[in-house]
Design an enzyme around this catalytic site. Structure first.
Site, PDB file in Angstrom:
ATOM      1  N   ALA A 396      39.731  77.272  -7.002  1.00 17.68           N
ATOM      2  CA  ALA A 396      40.088  78.667  -7.231  1.00 17.68           C
ATOM      3  C   ALA A 396      40.790  78.834  -8.573  1.00 17.68           C
ATOM      4  CB  ALA A 396      40.998  79.183  -6.108  1.00 17.68           C
ATOM      5  N   CYS A 397      40.382  79.869  -9.298  1.00 21.21           N
ATOM      6  CA  CYS A 397      41.067  80.244 -10.533  1.00 21.21           C
ATOM      7  C   CYS A 397      41.197  81.764 -10.536  1.00 21.21           C
ATOM      8  CB  CYS A 397      40.326  79.743 -11.770  1.00 21.21           C
ATOM      9  SG  CYS A 397      38.706  80.508 -12.053  1.00 21.21           S
ATOM     10  N   ASP A 398      41.675  82.329 -11.621  1.00 17.75           N
ATOM     11  CA  ASP A 398      41.916  83.774 -11.675  1.00 17.75           C
ATOM     12  C   ASP A 398      40.679  84.583 -11.326  1.00 17.75           C
ATOM     13  OD1 ASP A 398      44.506  84.465 -12.060  1.00 17.75           O
ATOM     14  OD2 ASP A 398      44.482  84.088 -14.206  1.00 17.75           O
ATOM     15  N   VAL A 429      41.146  83.240  -6.875  1.00 14.34           N
ATOM     16  CA  VAL A 429      42.256  82.862  -6.009  1.00 14.34           C
ATOM     17  C   VAL A 429      42.546  83.949  -4.980  1.00 14.34           C
ATOM     18  CG1 VAL A 429      44.075  83.832  -7.472  1.00 14.34           C
ATOM     19  CG2 VAL A 429      44.562  81.829  -6.045  1.00 14.34           C
TER      20      VAL A 429
END
Length: 479
Positions: A396-398, A429
């Site tokens: 997960a990232c922005d 995320v």
């Protein structure tokens, strides 16, 4: 506290606020980028000047740009602020700005979507816990309906016409730059801003809405290419490959492939941070590329997202492929030669640039807008699970499209080589799936990930491309 420290803190606070605003703007567009691309493809194929003109299928173009795309943006903006209720009221308010204007209301949707979600959120807080049992659904539905109706009227009578005037003003400003042959100068601002991780805010929050309105009128827009041009970054990576040293030289070819074909521009930002003077090469390449775009009349019919050469090929209008490729090529060549000169003229005895330190600096810059941060020394591994309990691993990232996609690809390959059959996906995320067994994030995002999925195992890392935790995880799951 010294004046210098105060000024530094103030400038840092401004940068954080700008990054947060950028995340909000791009966060409304990026999840819906597939819809923008669908509209772009339909436009490129079926409008009268398209590749396969078709009057019947071309009827899809106007409703999509007028209603579908702004409604998706408004819905997503409301959802970011107040979940599903915010999403619904965001869409209701957005229809007000759509009907209240004669141009596509992307900027209007970006304003009223989050605003409507915020208003409803404040109202919900007022009567939270005060509604008698059995009346919750009645109150929730009518509060949303009444507030939504009021906001849609306000948007229709006030916000829509105001945003239309603002959009026309911005478009007129762009036309002035184009007519005065000054559009390439915009890259002097864009290229440094990209390295500060404002690339998504610039491209999706500012350029794309104006470009889409322009493309609807003219059939194409050069604004789609100002930020997304892969040429400047490719030139810098090629220069590191040919005249660089050490780990930077060794890793540059792979980074060039990811950047140019995958469209993940963040991959070359650490290479600039290793030697900040290379921002001059990025600016030179961007200015040169935009200059060629302008003199050859280049443009795209829809957004090139991600900024991959494949996206450029798909979005080029009929008869407009050569000007598009020429601008990318010139940007690459100029950026390459300027970068090569700067790399070769470094001080003798200068220490080899440290790619890992630059990558860590990049992650720190990217996440500095977050309010919730974790201790950098924390391992942040929660509730370790055995192999039999793990069916899905989520990176997960922005935005869920850039660094997390790279990390998922790296781990997926390692698991396959080890003979471990486990699903590995990537996501934003804020959209981690409920069936995630292990969630891998950058350290600064771990708190948000835990809040989203508290029952999953959470692993924090510094670098999505290279982390010792990958091998540790593979060994644990293999055994």
């Amino acid at each position: 506290m010294s004046t210098e420290t105060i000024n530094k803190n103030e400038s840092g606070g401004v940068r954080v606020k700008v990054q947060q605003l950028g995340r909000l703007l791009s966060g409304m567009v990026m999840p819906n980028m597939g819809a923008f691309i669908a509209w772009g493809l339909i436009t490129a194929l079926f409008i009268p000047t398209g590749w396969f003109p078709n009057e019947y299928l071309g009827k899809l173009v106007d409703p999509m740009i007028t209603y579908l795309l702004p409604l998706l943006i408004g819905y997503t903006g409301g959802q970011m602020v107040h979940g599903k209720r915010g999403a619904v009221i965001g869409a209701i308010a957005t229809i007000g700005v759509i009907v209240g204007a004669d141009i596509p209301m992307f900027l209007g949707a970006m304003i009223v979507g989050p605003l409507a979600g915020w208003v409803l959120k404040q109202l919900d807080k007022l009567y939270e816990g005060k509604v008698k049992s059995g009346f919750e659904m009645l109150v929730n539905n009518f509060s949303l309906g009444i507030v939504g109706a009021i906001l849609s009227i306000v948007a229709f009578t006030g916000i829509g016409p105001l945003v239309e005037s603002l959009t026309r003003l911005l478009s007129s400003g762009v036309e002035v730059l184009v007519n005065a042959s000054l559009l390439p100068l915009v890259n002097i601002i864009i290229e440094p801003a990209k390295v500060l991780f404002l690339n998504n805010a610039i491209n999706h929050g500012i350029m794309s809405p104006i470009a889409t309105e322009e493309a609807a009128r003219l059939g194409q827009s050069v604004l789609y290419m100002l930020e997304s041009n892969p040429g400047p970054g490719l030139g810098i990576l090629l220069a590191y490959w040919f005249v660089g040293r050490g780990t930077a030289k060794a890793s540059a070819p792979g980074a060039a492939v990811i950047h140019f074909f995958g469209g993940i521009h963040e991959i070359y930002f650490p290479y600039i941070l290793m030697k900040p003077i290379l921002i001059v090469a990025a600016i030179a390449g961007g200015v040169a590329g935009t200059f060629v775009f302008q003199i050859l009349g280049a443009g795209l019919v829809g957004p090139a997202s991600p900024g991959s050469i494949f996206a450029y090929l798909a979005m080029a209008p009929k008869g407009g492929l050569i000007p598009v490729l020429a601008g990318v090529l010139v940007a690459t060549v100029v950026s390459f030669f300027v970068s090569a000169v700067l790399l070769k003229t470094g001080k003798k005895g200068e220490e080899e640039p440290n790619l890992e330190e630059a990558a860590a600096k990049m992650k720190e810059m990217k996440s500095s807008g977050m309010k919730d941060q974790v201790d950098p020394s924390a391992a942040a591994v929660v509730a370790a699970k055995g192999k039999e309990e793990v069916n899905k691993i989520v990176f997960a990232c922005d935005a869920g499209m850039g660094s997390s996609a790279m990390g998922a690809s790296v781990l997926r390959k390692k698991l396959q080589q080890a003979g471990v059959n486990i699903t590995v996906v990537n996501s934003a995320v804020s959209e981690i799936p409920d069936d995630a067994d292990i969630v891998i994030t950058q350290k600064t995002l771990t708190d948000r990930a835990i809040a989203k999925q508290p029952n999953a195992e959470h692993i924090s890392i510094d670098n999505f491309l290279k982390s010792p935790r990958y091998d540790e995880l593979v060994e644990r799951l293999k055994d």
